[in-house]
Write a protein that holds these residues in place. Sequence first.
Motif, PDB file in Angstrom:
ATOM      1  N   SER A   1       1.812   7.008  -6.591  1.00 21.64           N
ATOM      2  CA  SER A   1       0.860   8.061  -6.950  1.00 21.64           C
ATOM      3  C   SER A   1       1.483   9.441  -6.789  1.00 21.64           C
ATOM      4  O   SER A   1       1.281  10.321  -7.631  1.00 21.64           O
TER       5      SER A   1
ATOM      6  N   GLY B   1       2.012   1.921  -3.357  1.00 21.17           N
ATOM      7  CA  GLY B   1       0.963   2.576  -4.134  1.00 21.17           C
ATOM      8  C   GLY B   1       0.926   4.077  -3.870  1.00 21.17           C
ATOM      9  O   GLY B   1       0.779   4.878  -4.796  1.00 21.17           O
ATOM     10  N   ILE B   2       1.075   4.448  -2.596  1.00 17.59           N
ATOM     11  CA  ILE B   2       1.065   5.878  -2.254  1.00 17.59           C
ATOM     12  C   ILE B   2       2.272   6.574  -2.882  1.00 17.59           C
ATOM     13  O   ILE B   2       2.149   7.622  -3.521  1.00 17.59           O
TER      14      ILE B   2
ATOM     15  N   GLN C   1      -3.806   3.839   5.004  1.00 14.83           N
ATOM     16  CA  GLN C   1      -2.998   3.624   3.802  1.00 14.83           C
ATOM     17  C   GLN C   1      -3.868   3.352   2.587  1.00 14.83           C
ATOM     18  O   GLN C   1      -3.661   3.896   1.510  1.00 14.83           O
TER      19      GLN C   1
ATOM     20  N   LEU D   1       0.848  -1.204   0.000  1.00 19.71           N
ATOM     21  CA  LEU D   1       0.000   0.000   0.000  1.00 19.71           C
ATOM     22  C   LEU D   1       0.880   1.250   0.000  1.00 19.71           C
ATOM     23  O   LEU D   1       0.590   2.234  -0.688  1.00 19.71           O
TER      24      LEU D   1
ATOM     25  N   PRO E   1      -0.672  11.395   3.850  1.00 18.40           N
ATOM     26  CA  PRO E   1      -0.352  10.118   3.189  1.00 18.40           C
ATOM     27  C   PRO E   1       1.089   9.652   3.402  1.00 18.40           C
ATOM     28  O   PRO E   1       1.378   8.463   3.312  1.00 18.40           O
TER      29      PRO E   1
ATOM     30  N   TRP F   1      -5.697   6.471   1.424  1.00 20.90           N
ATOM     31  CA  TRP F   1      -4.799   7.393   0.723  1.00 20.90           C
ATOM     32  C   TRP F   1      -4.369   6.838  -0.631  1.00 20.90           C
ATOM     33  O   TRP F   1      -4.358   7.571  -1.630  1.00 20.90           O
ATOM     34  N   ALA F   2      -4.001   5.564  -0.662  1.00 20.62           N
ATOM     35  CA  ALA F   2      -3.555   4.980  -1.930  1.00 20.62           C
ATOM     36  C   ALA F   2      -4.665   5.091  -2.963  1.00 20.62           C
ATOM     37  O   ALA F   2      -4.436   5.524  -4.111  1.00 20.62           O
TER      38      ALA F   2
END
Lengths: 262, 325
Positions: A156, A152-153, A235, A149, A207, A238-239
């Motif tokens: 992004s 992923g954040i 998480q 996760l 995040p 946010w992700a």
Amino acid sequence: MNAYLALTWMSFKNRKVYKLNVFFRVCSSVLLIVVLREIWTAVYGSGASGLTVTLADMLTYSVIASIIRTLIPSDFHYDISQRVQTGDIVLDLQKPWSYLAMTFFRTLADLLFGLVYVVIPIAAASLLLFPIGVPTGAQAVWFVLSGLLGYGIAFSLTFLVGLLAFLFTEVGGFGMIKSTILEICSGAMIPLWLFPAGAAKVLELLPFQGVFSIPISIYIGKLQGAAMWHGLELQLIWAASLLALAQVLLVVFNRLLVTTGG
Amino acid sequence: MAVIEVNHLIRDFKIGGGGGGSLRLLHRLLGRSKTLKRVVDDISFTIEEGDFVGYLGPNGAGKSTTIKMLSGVLVPTAGIVRVLGLEPFRHRKANAGSIGVVFGQRTQLWWDLPLRDSFKLLGAVYRVEPERLQRNIALFTELLDMGGFLDTPVRQLSLGQRMRGDIAASLLHDPKILFLDEPTIGLDIVAKENIQQFLKQINREKKVTVILTTHNLDDIERLCKRVIFIDKGRVLFDGSAEGMTERFGGQRYLVLDTEHFDERTWDGPPIARREDNQLWFSIHDDKEIASMVAAASERVAVHNLTVKEPRIEDIIKQLYALGEA
């Protein structure tokens, strides 16, 4: 083969072309681990109070932070910016794929590559030179999930910086701001629990801690039970929101993209 | 059947002032120093299936911008673009599956990996069935003579080899339409002829509609059935390649080198043009030539005579001049 997985595999092969680069990545990570270990040992030796976790946990914390740092995608905004600059971005936008997914699966190759060629050497080195604790069972599973996760954040955030290139072409400055904020506000260098209470409260809503603080805290067993669930939930939220934001901005910025010449 | 319809297409670019870089943020926020440039200005045309169209014009005429809009990369400011009935920008993915694009100055190949790997990846990206992919790779390898470098990393290829690779790459998914943006730029004569031959063949045998931008005049002569000439974002000529020749300097001339010519007393065949001691007579029919020569030599001393064929360079020059006017 699925198009996106094929892309990951190609990027992975492409990565292997430059092997020396990897060697230096490993070296710099090991160097950082050594330095951080010395610093934390000195801090704990000075008899400071309120350090919350044991020295052993703190040393583990910095090793894991260094590993995560080498694994998260943090600089592909340069590639996007360069392709906007040269106009090669039209080739990426012309293909029958989602630009967001395409970028994600390309960077995923770096993760795979990092796992194989960076993490294993570092893990071996740290086990030999400075043993750290390794979680087992459910804790290990939640750590991996939390780490993904966090990935992923981080993806992004870098993608959003890269998207700015559609408007401004050159995004090095934005990238530096992002890296600095991420480094300070995520607990990558200094754990959030060592921040002043007020600042820590704010940072726990943002995040950034999802990239370092939450997964590492799960790793060392500081985050357990309800607190861990809360962390994973945060998480996930946010992700998902950052990815959604990236997709929306991609559509908007794509309309504004200007590519002239050849 | 019309595969491409372009109707009153317009594209503006905002040209931001104050140079590039992050400072442009300030300029944008303050809304200053933006100038609007109309790169494509009310262009309309339709292209039929199986056509081979030369899309011509000087640098900066708006050719690449049109192609980017046709391939769905750029959104039109106004007007309608339809490729196989779809609006490319809205249906970018569906459109991408039925077109192939080669930007001659860029490469879609993976720089550090063998050419073959790029082909395989594109096969996966375009969801080409493995057998069809193998068949196409084999076919293009033979036609474009790529056998010798299929397993060489792209960065080690010569420009001509790389371009052949790029053209093959754009055709692996059997697109109905192929856009080529300067595919022969910077190539030597052998590579150029190989590519021209290949394009002719896929146009004829696979019925691929080809739209080609080029500055290479022999591309036009050898390949294009139809020519669309644009400048400053506007269409200046749209018609068959022969039509272009006829309209712009398509005339053949009988040219006589003479002396002692006097315009006032001249009663021979009408003179189209006079350059120093050269007299130019328009030829409408080859049968006239003999009588024209006879009539002229009765009146003046003829030192030399030639028949000037229309040259495509001259036509293009005329077209460019038309744009300047």
